[in-house]
Design a protein around this motif. Structure first.
Motif, short mmCIF file in Angstrom:
data_model
loop_
_atom_site.label_atom_id
_atom_site.label_comp_id
_atom_site.label_asym_id
_atom_site.label_seq_id
_atom_site.Cartn_x
_atom_site.Cartn_y
_atom_site.Cartn_z
N SER A 182 0.83 -1.20 0.00
CA SER A 182 0.00 0.00 0.00
C SER A 182 0.86 1.25 0.00
O SER A 182 2.00 1.24 0.48
N VAL A 227 -9.03 0.31 -10.75
CA VAL A 227 -8.60 0.55 -9.37
C VAL A 227 -9.76 0.47 -8.38
O VAL A 227 -9.53 0.55 -7.17
N ARG A 285 -9.79 -1.02 -4.73
CA ARG A 285 -8.41 -1.05 -4.21
C ARG A 285 -7.92 0.33 -3.80
O ARG A 285 -7.13 0.46 -2.87
N PHE A 286 -8.38 1.36 -4.50
CA PHE A 286 -7.93 2.73 -4.25
C PHE A 286 -9.05 3.53 -3.57
O PHE A 286 -10.23 3.27 -3.78
N MET A 322 -3.81 3.79 -1.93
CA MET A 322 -3.65 2.69 -2.89
C MET A 322 -3.33 1.42 -2.13
O MET A 322 -2.31 1.35 -1.43
N ASN A 323 -4.18 0.44 -2.27
CA ASN A 323 -4.01 -0.84 -1.60
C ASN A 323 -3.92 -1.96 -2.63
O ASN A 323 -4.33 -1.79 -3.78
N THR A 324 -3.43 -3.09 -2.16
CA THR A 324 -3.30 -4.27 -3.03
C THR A 324 -2.68 -3.87 -4.37
O THR A 324 -3.19 -4.19 -5.45
N LEU A 325 -1.57 -3.20 -4.29
CA LEU A 325 -0.93 -2.69 -5.50
C LEU A 325 -0.42 -3.83 -6.38
O LEU A 325 0.01 -4.88 -5.89
N LYS A 326 -0.48 -3.57 -7.67
CA LYS A 326 -0.06 -4.54 -8.68
C LYS A 326 1.06 -3.93 -9.52
O LYS A 326 1.15 -2.69 -9.65
N ASP A 361 0.21 -1.13 -11.78
CA ASP A 361 -0.08 0.19 -11.20
C ASP A 361 1.14 1.10 -11.28
O ASP A 361 1.05 2.29 -10.93
#
Length: 122
Positions: free
Chosen positions: A16, A63, A66-67, A82-86, A89
């Protein structure tokens, strides 16, 4: 007028970050705020936006869930959580300000910040 985005950095996938954008030189509470991003070799794209008072938020499908986006009109600052970033991203993230709605159209924004780089490693 100045929009200064900060908070980017290197994070592992699944992690995150919270970006901040500090505004000055205009009446912040009169403007909707948006976040956009531009990945290497790609066009800039809409990420999220929030209305002047913060009561309405909008997200790109990529997003959503997640965002988060929020703002503090007392501090003239907008945030992007921003969470669970990939890895996809990874991009330079820009904040921008606009009057009116139609938040997804970057051509209608009045002011832009300089961007902050987010790198998500796999």
């Amino acid at each position: 007028v100045q929009l200064q985005a900060f908070g980017g950095g290197l994070v592992q996938a699944g992690g995150s970050l919270r970006l901040s954008c500090a505004a000055s030189g205009f009446i912040f509470s009169n403007y909707g705020m948006g976040w956009f991003r531009q990945a290497p070799g790609k066009e800039r794209e809409f990420v999220a936006a929030i209305s002047r008072g913060g009561g309405s938020t909008y997200f790109a499908d990529s997003v959503k869930g997640r965002f988060t986006i929020s703002r503090d009109n007392g501090k003239n600052t907008v945030y992007l959580g921003m969470n669970t970033l990939k890895p996809n991203d990874t991009a330079v993230y820009y904040c921008a300000a606009k009057r009116g709605t139609n938040y997804g159209d970057m051509k209608t924004y009045d002011y832009w910040g300089q961007g902050t780089l987010v790198t998500v490693s796999s």
